[in-house]
Structures are given as structure tokens and as C-alpha cells.
Motif scaffolding. Structure first.
Motif, mmCIF file in Angstrom:
data_model
loop_
_atom_site.group_PDB
_atom_site.id
_atom_site.type_symbol
_atom_site.label_atom_id
_atom_site.label_comp_id
_atom_site.label_asym_id
_atom_site.label_seq_id
_atom_site.Cartn_x
_atom_site.Cartn_y
_atom_site.Cartn_z
ATOM 1 N N VAL A 180 0.834 -1.207 0.000
ATOM 2 C CA VAL A 180 0.000 0.000 0.000
ATOM 3 C C VAL A 180 0.863 1.249 0.000
ATOM 4 O O VAL A 180 0.633 2.183 -0.783
ATOM 5 C CB VAL A 180 -0.964 -0.005 1.213
ATOM 6 N N THR A 181 1.887 1.289 0.859
ATOM 7 C CA THR A 181 2.728 2.494 0.925
ATOM 8 C C THR A 181 3.562 2.667 -0.342
ATOM 9 O O THR A 181 3.739 3.789 -0.817
ATOM 10 C CB THR A 181 3.655 2.465 2.158
ATOM 11 N N THR A 182 4.045 1.564 -0.913
ATOM 12 C CA THR A 182 4.814 1.657 -2.159
ATOM 13 C C THR A 182 3.930 2.150 -3.292
ATOM 14 O O THR A 182 4.330 3.020 -4.073
ATOM 15 C CB THR A 182 5.430 0.285 -2.526
ATOM 16 N N ALA A 183 2.701 1.599 -3.376
ATOM 17 C CA ALA A 183 1.766 2.039 -4.423
ATOM 18 C C ALA A 183 1.422 3.511 -4.252
ATOM 19 O O ALA A 183 1.372 4.270 -5.231
ATOM 20 C CB ALA A 183 0.500 1.192 -4.377
ATOM 21 N N ALA A 184 1.201 3.923 -3.007
ATOM 22 C CA ALA A 184 0.859 5.329 -2.751
ATOM 23 C C ALA A 184 1.994 6.252 -3.152
ATOM 24 O O ALA A 184 1.769 7.303 -3.752
ATOM 25 C CB ALA A 184 0.514 5.526 -1.276
ATOM 26 N N THR A 185 3.221 5.877 -2.851
ATOM 27 C CA THR A 185 4.359 6.757 -3.165
ATOM 28 C C THR A 185 4.735 6.705 -4.645
ATOM 29 O O THR A 185 5.219 7.693 -5.184
ATOM 30 C CB THR A 185 5.592 6.400 -2.314
ATOM 31 N N GLU A 186 4.477 5.589 -5.322
ATOM 32 C CA GLU A 186 4.790 5.506 -6.747
ATOM 33 C C GLU A 186 3.800 6.296 -7.584
ATOM 34 O O GLU A 186 4.177 6.976 -8.531
ATOM 35 C CB GLU A 186 4.810 4.047 -7.215
ATOM 36 N N HIS A 187 2.520 6.176 -7.255
ATOM 37 C CA HIS A 187 1.499 6.851 -8.054
ATOM 38 C C HIS A 187 1.392 8.337 -7.726
ATOM 39 O O HIS A 187 0.939 9.114 -8.548
ATOM 40 C CB HIS A 187 0.138 6.164 -7.868
ATOM 41 N N MET A 188 1.752 8.713 -6.528
ATOM 42 C CA MET A 188 1.727 10.121 -6.147
ATOM 43 C C MET A 188 3.085 10.465 -5.550
ATOM 44 O O MET A 188 3.178 10.827 -4.393
ATOM 45 C CB MET A 188 0.621 10.369 -5.127
ATOM 46 N N GLY A 189 4.121 10.300 -6.346
ATOM 47 C CA GLY A 189 5.489 10.372 -5.848
ATOM 48 C C GLY A 189 6.018 11.748 -5.517
ATOM 49 O O GLY A 189 7.212 11.967 -5.619
ATOM 50 N N THR A 190 5.149 12.676 -5.146
ATOM 51 C CA THR A 190 5.662 13.974 -4.734
ATOM 52 C C THR A 190 6.221 13.872 -3.324
ATOM 53 O O THR A 190 5.845 12.987 -2.555
ATOM 54 C CB THR A 190 4.548 15.050 -4.769
ATOM 55 N N MET A 191 7.074 14.799 -2.996
ATOM 56 C CA MET A 191 7.708 14.814 -1.675
ATOM 57 C C MET A 191 6.669 14.928 -0.565
ATOM 58 O O MET A 191 6.748 14.237 0.447
ATOM 59 C CB MET A 191 8.680 15.999 -1.605
ATOM 60 N N ILE A 192 5.663 15.774 -0.761
ATOM 61 C CA ILE A 192 4.632 15.996 0.259
ATOM 62 C C ILE A 192 3.842 14.715 0.507
ATOM 63 O O ILE A 192 3.571 14.352 1.657
ATOM 64 C CB ILE A 192 3.675 17.143 -0.166
ATOM 65 N N THR A 193 3.486 14.012 -0.567
ATOM 66 C CA THR A 193 2.713 12.775 -0.423
ATOM 67 C C THR A 193 3.496 11.727 0.350
ATOM 68 O O THR A 193 2.960 11.090 1.265
ATOM 69 C CB THR A 193 2.331 12.207 -1.806
ATOM 70 N N VAL A 194 4.753 11.561 -0.008
ATOM 71 C CA VAL A 194 5.593 10.574 0.681
ATOM 72 C C VAL A 194 5.758 10.957 2.152
ATOM 73 O O VAL A 194 5.694 10.104 3.042
ATOM 74 C CB VAL A 194 6.972 10.435 -0.013
ATOM 75 N N LEU A 195 5.906 12.241 2.424
ATOM 76 C CA LEU A 195 6.041 12.720 3.796
ATOM 77 C C LEU A 195 4.764 12.463 4.603
ATOM 78 O O LEU A 195 4.827 12.027 5.752
ATOM 79 C CB LEU A 195 6.380 14.209 3.801
ATOM 80 N N ILE A 196 3.597 12.688 3.993
ATOM 81 C CA ILE A 196 2.317 12.432 4.671
ATOM 82 C C ILE A 196 2.167 10.950 4.979
ATOM 83 O O ILE A 196 1.780 10.569 6.087
ATOM 84 C CB ILE A 196 1.131 12.962 3.830
ATOM 85 N N VAL A 197 2.483 10.105 4.006
ATOM 86 C CA VAL A 197 2.402 8.651 4.220
ATOM 87 C C VAL A 197 3.374 8.233 5.318
ATOM 88 O O VAL A 197 3.034 7.432 6.199
ATOM 89 C CB VAL A 197 2.659 7.872 2.911
#
Length: 195
Positions: free
Chosen positions: A34-51
Motif C-alpha cells: 500500500v505504501t509503495t503504491a501510494a508513493t509511486e502513483h503520487m510520488g511527490t515529496m509531500i505525499t511521501v512525507l504524509i504517508v
């Protein structure tokens, strides 16, 4: 008689090991996917930081629940269960199995969140190195230190809170896990729509 007891203990220990092993395997794969999919599809810095912050928060929360279930006093929950208080029976069931629940909350979920947050921290470090052209060793050390500080500091704070407010935490955990509360809420919503 003692042979039967030792055999029973061995079977119980093996069953517990298999449960923890398979549960960790499943949860680790699920959370990582789930976290890999979230960061790959929305790979912005902010998204990865939120996750990343969400994963750290989940690890801290479950660590607190694991401590609370181990130190909570069952006496008030027996009184609440006799008055059919919401979630009291669920809380008591969790407290009766405190060692298993604490192991799952602190070790299984906590360690998985630690591993996933480390991977997410590495992703943030790579994004910073790639986009801002920072020195790799400096960035990876800084991000790793920040992730560790938030995780360990948060868990220390949550453990203190869990020890002092164990009964309150277990009350809310019981209420949230009691399916009767959800079915009552669902039926009330349906009744409200029909009115």
C-alpha cells in the motif's frame, strides 16, 4: 500429567509463533504494498512525507495500545461489563490475552511500521538528493535521524501516556472494536434516513 502440560505449552508456543509469523508476513506485505503504491502513483515529496508521518503515527498508536493492555486494571471493566457498558467485554477479552495482544501491537505492527517508515525515509532522501542536489550522506543521515527521533520520541511519550491512562485507552479500544456499537450506529443511521 506434567508431560501433558509441557506438550500443551509446546503446542501453544508453536501456534503462537505461527500466528505471529504468518500475521507479520501478511501485514508486512500488505502495508509495504500500500505504501509503495501510494508513493509511486503520487510520488511527490509531500505525499511521501504524509504517508511516512501516518505510518509513524500508526506505529506509535499501536505501541501505546500494547502497553495499555498489559497494565490496565480489569476490575472497572468487570463492573462495566455487568452493567453492559459498551466495549467492556471486548476490553476484558483483550486484557485476558494481554501478552498476545501486546506482542501483536508492539512487536508485529510496531516493527512493520518501523521497517516501512525506514523505507519511506530512504525514498524521501532519494527525492531530496535527486531534486535538490544535496550531498547523499548528509541527506540520508539527516532523514534517518529525523525518522528515528519522531518514532522513538513518539513511542516514549505514548508509553508514558499509556501507563498513566491505561484504563481510558482500553475503554476506547473496546468501544471501537465492539461490533455491537457499529451495528447500533448503522441501524440508527438507517432509521434516521427512513424518518
Amino acid at each position: 500429567m506434567s508431560n501433558k502440560k509441557s506438550e500443551h505449552k509446546r503446542k501453544g508456543a508453536l501456534k503462537h509463533f505461527l500466528l505471529v509469523f504468518l500475521g507479520t508476513l501478511f501485514l508486512g506485505a500488505l502495508i509495504s504494498t500500500v505504501t509503495t503504491a501510494a508513493t509511486e502513483h503520487m510520488g511527490t515529496m509531500i505525499t511521501v512525507l504524509i504517508v511516512l508521518l501516518f505510518v509513524i503515527f500508526i506505529g506509535i498508536l499501536f505501541d501505546g495500545i500494547g502497553v495499555a493492555v498489559a497494565v490496565a486494571d480489569p476490575a472497572p471493566f468487570h463492573a462495566r461489563a455487568s452493567r453492559r457498558g459498551p466495549g467492556a467485554k471486548v476490553s476484558l477479552k483483550l486484557m485476558r490475552r494481554a501478552s498476545v495482544v501486546a506482542n501483536i501491537c508492539c512487536d508485529v505492527v510496531g516493527d512493520i511500521c518501523g521497517i516501512v517508515s525506514g523505507a519511506l525515509g530512504a525514498t524521501i532522501a532519494l527525492l531530496l538528493i535527486d531534486k535538490l542536489n544535496f550531498h547523499a550522506l548528509f541527506v540520508s543521515s539527516l532523514v534517518s535521524g529525523m525518522v528515528s527521533a519522531f518514532t522513538v520520541g513518539g513511542k516514549a511519550l505514548m508509553k508514558t501516556l499509556a501507563i498513566s491512562e491505561a484504563n481510558k485507552i482500553m475503554k476506547w479500544v473496546g468501544i471501537l472494536l465492539d461490533y455491537k456499537n457499529w451495528s447500533l450506529l448503522w441501524s440508527t443511521k438507517k432509521d434516521g434516513k427512513g424518518a
